[in-house]
Design an enzyme around this catalytic site. Sequence first.
Site, PDB file in Angstrom:
ATOM      1  N   PRO A 148       8.329  -0.283   1.261  1.00 35.71           N
ATOM      2  CA  PRO A 148       7.107  -0.435   1.264  1.00 35.71           C
ATOM      3  C   PRO A 148       6.269  -1.047   2.211  1.00 35.71           C
ATOM      4  O   PRO A 148       6.906  -1.867   2.975  1.00 35.71           O
ATOM      5  CB  PRO A 148       7.130  -1.800   0.163  1.00 35.71           C
ATOM      6  CG  PRO A 148       8.475  -1.812  -0.211  1.00 35.71           C
ATOM      7  CD  PRO A 148       9.209  -1.339   0.681  1.00 35.71           C
ATOM      8  N   GLU A 149       5.327  -0.425   2.822  1.00 38.65           N
ATOM      9  CA  GLU A 149       4.566  -1.109   3.778  1.00 38.65           C
ATOM     10  C   GLU A 149       3.098  -1.368   3.020  1.00 38.65           C
ATOM     11  O   GLU A 149       3.213  -1.280   1.878  1.00 38.65           O
ATOM     12  CB  GLU A 149       4.054  -0.143   4.801  1.00 38.65           C
ATOM     13  CG  GLU A 149       5.283   0.309   5.663  1.00 38.65           C
ATOM     14  CD  GLU A 149       4.716   0.905   6.988  1.00 38.65           C
ATOM     15  OE1 GLU A 149       3.671   0.672   7.558  1.00 38.65           O
ATOM     16  OE2 GLU A 149       5.488   1.819   7.389  1.00 38.65           O
TER      17      GLU A 149
END
Length: 270
Positions: free
Chosen positions: A2-3
């Site tokens: 996840p960014e």
Amino acid sequence: MPELPEVETTRRGVAPWSVGQRVLSVEVREPRLRWPIPADLPQQLCGQQITAVERRAKYLLFRMASGSLLVHLGMSGSLRVIRDDSPLLRHDHVQIQLSSGDRLRYNDPRRFGCMLWLGSGESHSLLEGLGPEPLSDVFSGELLYVRSRGRRGPVKPFLMDGKVVVGVGNIYANEALFMAGIRPDRPAGKISLARYARLVEAVKQVLTSAINQGGTTLRDFVGGDGKPGYFAQQLTVYGRAGAPCTGCGRPLREVRLGQRSTVYCVACQR
DNA sequence: CGCTGACCCTGACGGC
DNA sequence: TGCCGTCAGGGTCAGC
């Protein structure tokens, strides 16, 4: 995994099923995350109503009357709403039972994420000293220009420094630098204000676009609603080392900066 | 203060 | 088929 776009996608997927619900029980199946899950976390959460699900940087904050549940997904984490009787899977470390009958499941194979309790009025060292949100007006070319003066290190790690601006991870740093035509290894302190203004616009554009498409799914990312993201199809440099540049056709080069893979075009980025 | 590298952990993949 | 090295979207921390 996840960014920022993936975390925001998760927030949007989870919020409608969480807000207004009361926590009935919390099952911690594996407390050994980046920092151990506090033993009293279940009792802090139980009985409380979730009033909002917010995001700061890559942290999710489940707001409740007496405090907030702080969740980070690390590299490999995901948080999903379970609305049926699907079985627990490997690495489902925490399950939160909601009054609606739905459940929140936190899964994180590498256990680089965290799940902590933040009492009302308390601040947390993890949230202190963070730079501005990349999609806010505070994040500007002027900000990057001023903060970078005197810095000799390459611009890419500078852009990924959470004390400068939060939420720009490796994928989108690569993409934004390509979009702005800036070489990732150029010393941060030697880039002009005008070029930083371009870079900021590129960051905002790439993050906004990724959020609108539900994030980037590599391997197995799923949002809070269990759906994959579709931004991967639009990556221009990340994961494309050796492949032709979409601008000039020359093969993209890969180097390592700050122990992160960095892909760029020697012709289009200066 | 700025910068570098080690480290936390599991899993996927390529080479042999 | 198995073993081994390498790499992966995050961030903290110690040391220079």
